[in-house]
Enzyme design. Structure first.
Site, PDB file in Angstrom:
ATOM      1  N   HIS A  61      12.945  27.029 -23.285  1.00  0.00           N
ATOM      2  CA  HIS A  61      13.053  25.553 -23.212  1.00  0.00           C
ATOM      3  C   HIS A  61      12.116  25.034 -22.219  1.00  0.00           C
ATOM      4  O   HIS A  61      11.204  24.129 -22.581  1.00  0.00           O
ATOM      5  CB  HIS A  61      14.306  24.923 -22.422  1.00  0.00           C
ATOM      6  CG  HIS A  61      15.397  25.085 -23.211  1.00  0.00           C
ATOM      7  ND1 HIS A  61      15.913  24.489 -24.472  1.00  0.00           N
ATOM      8  CD2 HIS A  61      16.738  25.754 -22.820  1.00  0.00           C
ATOM      9  CE1 HIS A  61      16.790  25.195 -24.927  1.00  0.00           C
ATOM     10  NE2 HIS A  61      17.516  25.634 -23.964  1.00  0.00           N
ATOM     11  N   HIS A  76      16.176  32.467 -21.619  1.00  0.00           N
ATOM     12  CA  HIS A  76      16.873  31.268 -22.486  1.00  0.00           C
ATOM     13  C   HIS A  76      16.012  30.083 -22.072  1.00  0.00           C
ATOM     14  O   HIS A  76      15.435  29.258 -22.699  1.00  0.00           O
ATOM     15  CB  HIS A  76      18.250  31.116 -22.446  1.00  0.00           C
ATOM     16  CG  HIS A  76      18.809  30.035 -23.131  1.00  0.00           C
ATOM     17  ND1 HIS A  76      19.187  30.074 -24.692  1.00  0.00           N
ATOM     18  CD2 HIS A  76      18.829  28.898 -22.629  1.00  0.00           C
ATOM     19  CE1 HIS A  76      19.654  28.896 -24.841  1.00  0.00           C
ATOM     20  NE2 HIS A  76      19.383  28.033 -23.770  1.00  0.00           N
ATOM     21  N   GLU A  77      16.164  29.942 -20.569  1.00  0.00           N
ATOM     22  CA  GLU A  77      15.875  28.688 -20.121  1.00  0.00           C
ATOM     23  C   GLU A  77      14.163  28.587 -19.959  1.00  0.00           C
ATOM     24  O   GLU A  77      13.548  27.697 -20.086  1.00  0.00           O
ATOM     25  CB  GLU A  77      16.273  28.664 -18.727  1.00  0.00           C
ATOM     26  CG  GLU A  77      17.662  28.109 -18.439  1.00  0.00           C
ATOM     27  CD  GLU A  77      18.285  26.978 -19.295  1.00  0.00           C
ATOM     28  OE1 GLU A  77      17.625  25.906 -19.549  1.00  0.00           O
ATOM     29  OE2 GLU A  77      19.492  26.871 -19.975  1.00  0.00           O
TER      30      GLU A  77
END
Length: 164
Positions: free
Chosen positions: A22, A18-19
């Site tokens: 980003h 998920h990170e």
């Protein structure tokens, strides 16, 4: 024991991926990333590479990315939302790829949970960006209302559930 290890590893992997969403979206939009970390608590070890401090912390459940928010806020709305929602997009893709597995379900739950406008979740950050763009300025009253109302609604629903 196997179930607990699978849950911990799956959760950690889903958060790291998920990170990374980003991270790569920020890089694509030329928003500097200053720190990337796995875990919470005291730093166990770290290294600096390409201007980013990579850190491993004591409690390996969790992940985070720190980016230059002032640079992000100067980007067009589409780029801001792209960076803020990239983690959710990664979780949705992983949920589709791993459909029918624990990892797939976990990624779907993480994606949906991050859409809620709870403080510091991706949905909240995206909502703040949109509100500021619509209002063409910051409005403390609107921003505080947007920050507090989901928690108040959740508290109300919890009280209803427990009392009835």
């Amino acid at each position: 024991m196997y179930v607990a290890i699978n849950a911990i590893l799956s959760f950690s992997a889903a958060l790291v991926l998920h990170e990374m969403g980003h991270f790569f979206a920020a890089r694509a939009c030329k928003v500097p990333v200053t720190e990337a970390g796995l875990g919470w608590g005291p730093k166990v070890f770290g290294l600096r590479f390409n201007g980013v401090d990579y850190q491993f912390r004591l409690l390996p459940l969790g992940a985070y990315i720190r980016m230059d928010m002032s640079t992000l806020q100067k980007r067009p709305l589409f780029q801001q939302l792209f960076v803020l929602l990239a983690g959710i997009a990664v979780n949705v893709i992983l949920a589709g790829v791993a459909w029918g597995t624990f990892f797939g379900t976990l990624n779907l739950v993480l994606a949906l949970a991050n859409l809620f406008p709870f403080y510091q979740q991706d949905g909240w950050k995206s909502g703040m960006v949109i509100l500021r763009r619509v209002l063409k300025r910051r409005s403390p009253l609107v921003e505080w209302s947007f920050t507090l109302y989901p928690g108040l609604i959740g508290l109300f629903l919890l009280i209803r559930l427990v009392c009835c």
